[in-house]
Design an enzyme around this catalytic site. Structure first.
Site, mmCIF file in Angstrom:
data_model
loop_
_atom_site.group_PDB
_atom_site.id
_atom_site.type_symbol
_atom_site.label_atom_id
_atom_site.label_comp_id
_atom_site.label_asym_id
_atom_site.label_seq_id
_atom_site.Cartn_x
_atom_site.Cartn_y
_atom_site.Cartn_z
ATOM 1 N N PHE A 154 26.520 6.146 -11.711
ATOM 2 C CA PHE A 154 26.477 5.889 -10.277
ATOM 3 C C PHE A 154 25.678 6.982 -9.583
ATOM 4 O O PHE A 154 25.875 8.161 -9.858
ATOM 5 C CB PHE A 154 27.890 5.891 -9.676
ATOM 6 C CG PHE A 154 28.753 4.781 -10.167
ATOM 7 C CD1 PHE A 154 28.730 3.541 -9.551
ATOM 8 C CD2 PHE A 154 29.594 4.966 -11.252
ATOM 9 C CE1 PHE A 154 29.530 2.509 -10.009
ATOM 10 C CE2 PHE A 154 30.403 3.947 -11.711
ATOM 11 C CZ PHE A 154 30.369 2.705 -11.087
ATOM 12 N N ASP A 155 24.837 6.581 -8.660
ATOM 13 C CA ASP A 155 24.187 7.547 -7.787
ATOM 14 C C ASP A 155 25.234 7.980 -6.768
ATOM 15 O O ASP A 155 26.071 7.181 -6.348
ATOM 16 C CB ASP A 155 22.986 6.897 -7.097
ATOM 17 C CG ASP A 155 22.219 7.868 -6.223
ATOM 18 O OD1 ASP A 155 22.203 9.079 -6.538
ATOM 19 O OD2 ASP A 155 21.627 7.419 -5.237
ATOM 20 N N LEU A 156 25.196 9.228 -6.372
ATOM 21 C CA LEU A 156 26.157 9.713 -5.387
ATOM 22 C C LEU A 156 25.772 9.248 -3.983
ATOM 23 O O LEU A 156 26.497 8.501 -3.338
ATOM 24 C CB LEU A 156 26.237 11.245 -5.442
ATOM 25 C CG LEU A 156 27.175 11.893 -4.420
ATOM 26 C CD1 LEU A 156 28.612 11.458 -4.625
ATOM 27 C CD2 LEU A 156 27.057 13.409 -4.511
#
Length: 161
Positions: free
Chosen positions: A8-10
């Site tokens: 997941f990208d933050l």
């Protein structure tokens, strides 16, 4: 095929960092006598590496871009880091995925110390916080292949495990 590892990208995926990042960028630009009233015009700094954005969007030299990052971090490390909010439903989704045996990873162009502080502050503690071998190289390639130059939008990428 069911995925075991999820990345997941933050910024822009787990959290909405708009306020903190854009205010931090405005703070840095002010040090170069660049005034920005409309924070929405700085949304294109969300996601890509800061140095690249200062160079691309404001014509900074590499040296000025590096210095601007230092000024950015003056604001970001104290206030901007927490001017951020978790998107609705994210906490529940991460818990459900972890409970189902998935290994979760977070990606970001932010320094790891900031990522960990944000994750801890918002209680987004993932079971899988170790770094994968070659992770930085994988993320650099993903970024190069998915970046939309001049866009303030987000790109979604699915990686096969």
């Amino acid at each position: 095929m069911e995925k075991e590892y999820l990345l997941f990208d933050l910024d822009g995926t787990l959290t909405d960092p708009k306020e903190g990042i854009t205010k931090s960028v405005r703070h840095a630009l002010k040090a170069y006598n660049i005034e920005v009233e409309d924070l929405d015009t700085l949304c294109c700094f969300i996601g890509p590496p800061l140095k690249d954005s200062f160079i691309e969007y404001y014509g900074f030299s590499e040296e000025d871009a590096v210095n601007a990052i230092g000024v950015y971090r003056e604001y970001f490390s104290d206030r901007g880091i927490f001017e951020n909010e978790v998107y609705e439903g994210i906490e529940e989704m991460l818990k459900a995925l972890t409970s189902s045996g998935k290994k979760l990873f977070v990606a970001s162009s932010k320094p790891e110390v900031f990522v960990r502080k944000i994750m801890e502050h918002f209680g987004l503690n993932l079971d899988s916080q170790e770094k994968m071998n070659g992770f930085d190289e994988i993320m650099e390639q993903v970024w190069k292949e998915t970046r939309t130059v001049g866009s303030c939008g987000y790109n979604r990428v699915e990686l096969d495990a």
